[in-house]
Design a protein around this motif. Structure first.
Motif, PDB file in Angstrom:
ATOM      1  N   ILE A   1       0.919  -1.125  -0.012  1.00 38.42           N
ATOM      2  CA  ILE A   1      -0.065   0.045  -0.274  1.00 38.42           C
ATOM      3  C   ILE A   1       0.983   1.392  -0.136  1.00 38.42           C
ATOM      4  O   ILE A   1       0.699   2.127  -0.850  1.00 38.42           O
ATOM      5  CB  ILE A   1      -0.791  -0.015   1.144  1.00 38.42           C
TER       6      ILE A   1
ATOM      7  N   TRP B   1      -7.011   0.817   6.802  1.00 33.75           N
ATOM      8  CA  TRP B   1      -6.322   0.508   5.487  1.00 33.75           C
ATOM      9  C   TRP B   1      -7.214  -0.172   4.528  1.00 33.75           C
ATOM     10  O   TRP B   1      -7.075   0.177   3.365  1.00 33.75           O
ATOM     11  CB  TRP B   1      -5.129  -0.566   5.805  1.00 33.75           C
TER      12      TRP B   1
ATOM     13  N   VAL C   1      -8.801  -1.307  -1.101  1.00 33.32           N
ATOM     14  CA  VAL C   1      -7.792  -0.611  -0.530  1.00 33.32           C
ATOM     15  C   VAL C   1      -7.820   1.059  -0.222  1.00 33.32           C
ATOM     16  O   VAL C   1      -8.531   1.554  -1.403  1.00 33.32           O
ATOM     17  CB  VAL C   1      -6.277  -0.437  -1.429  1.00 33.32           C
TER      18      VAL C   1
END
Length: 234
Positions: free
Chosen positions: A24, A64, A75
């Motif tokens: 991420i 997250w 995401v």
């Protein structure tokens, strides 16, 4: 006889978290994108599905990810959806922090720590002064300064009488240890901090806004020094 290792083995859930969070942070899993299915992701990350599911649920609770039954895992933009739990996870990924994160963090500290110091000195001036007496025997090296500086912050947070301040600072112990090693490796940073500790001790008998002003000036100087370190290392 096989050599033993002092480091404990990495648990599957830890390995999964590391790969997902770093993915991420480096853009592999961009905000708004969807993760592969749980089965596919388990194969990609080389972990079993139960620890992967545990990791996904924990990361979702921190902001997250968004998990909805029967739908792909999305995401999130963690700046928008994240909370304090996310910050404690970020603290374990200093090498992949987003651009400007450390400066933002130090800027927050420059607003928060003066208030903490003022409250601590108001409630326990003698205790804070006694802690600062250790400055005169403080060795002039990065590890010694890193330990002392962090302990001072935690000590003052604890002396405010508000346990939430201590909880907030506890989340950053790992991150601070890593960042402080780089910061205090510079002689200028150590000299500035030693002056700050002495000025803070001198301000305690005056108390109130004088303490707040001394801490504010020192925190702002630390932001400036960190930016300079970033430019030199960039």
């Amino acid at each position: 006889m096989k050599p033993t290792s002092s480091s404990p083995p990495i648990r599957p859930a830890q390995r999964a978290e590391h790969k997902i969070v770093t993915g991420i942070l480096d853009g592999t899993f961009a905000p708004g994108s969807v993760l592969p299915s749980e089965r596919q992701l388990a194969e990609i990350l080389c972990v079993a599905r139960p620890p992967l599911r545990e990791t996904l649920q924990r990361l979702a609770a921190q902001g997250w990810l968004t998990i909805a039954h029967g739908k792909p895992t999305v995401v999130n933009d963690y700046w928008e959806k994240g909370g304090m739990g996310l910050l404690s996870t970020l603290a374990r990924y200093v090498d992949t922090l987003p651009h400007g994160f450390v400066v933002h963090l130090l800027e927050v500290r420059s607003r928060l720590l003066p208030i903490i110091a003022e409250l601590a000195v108001k409630r326990a001036p003698d205790a804070v002064l006694a802690f600062l007496d250790k400055v005169e025997s403080l060795e002039d090296n990065a590890p010694a300064f890193a330990v002392f500086d962090w302990q001072l912050q935690l000590f003052m947070a604890g002396e405010t009488g508000n346990p939430i301040y201590k909880l907030m600072f506890n989340d950053f112990s790992v991150m601070f240890a890593t960042l402080a090693a780089a910061y205090f490796s510079r002689f200028q940073a150590r000299a500035a901090s030693r002056s700050y500790y002495r000025e803070l001790a001198a301000a305690i008998p005056v108390g109130g806004k004088r303490v707040e002003a001394v801490v504010m000036a020192a925190m702002e100087e630390s932001v400036t020094l960190w930016k300079r370190i970033g430019r030199e290392e960039g």
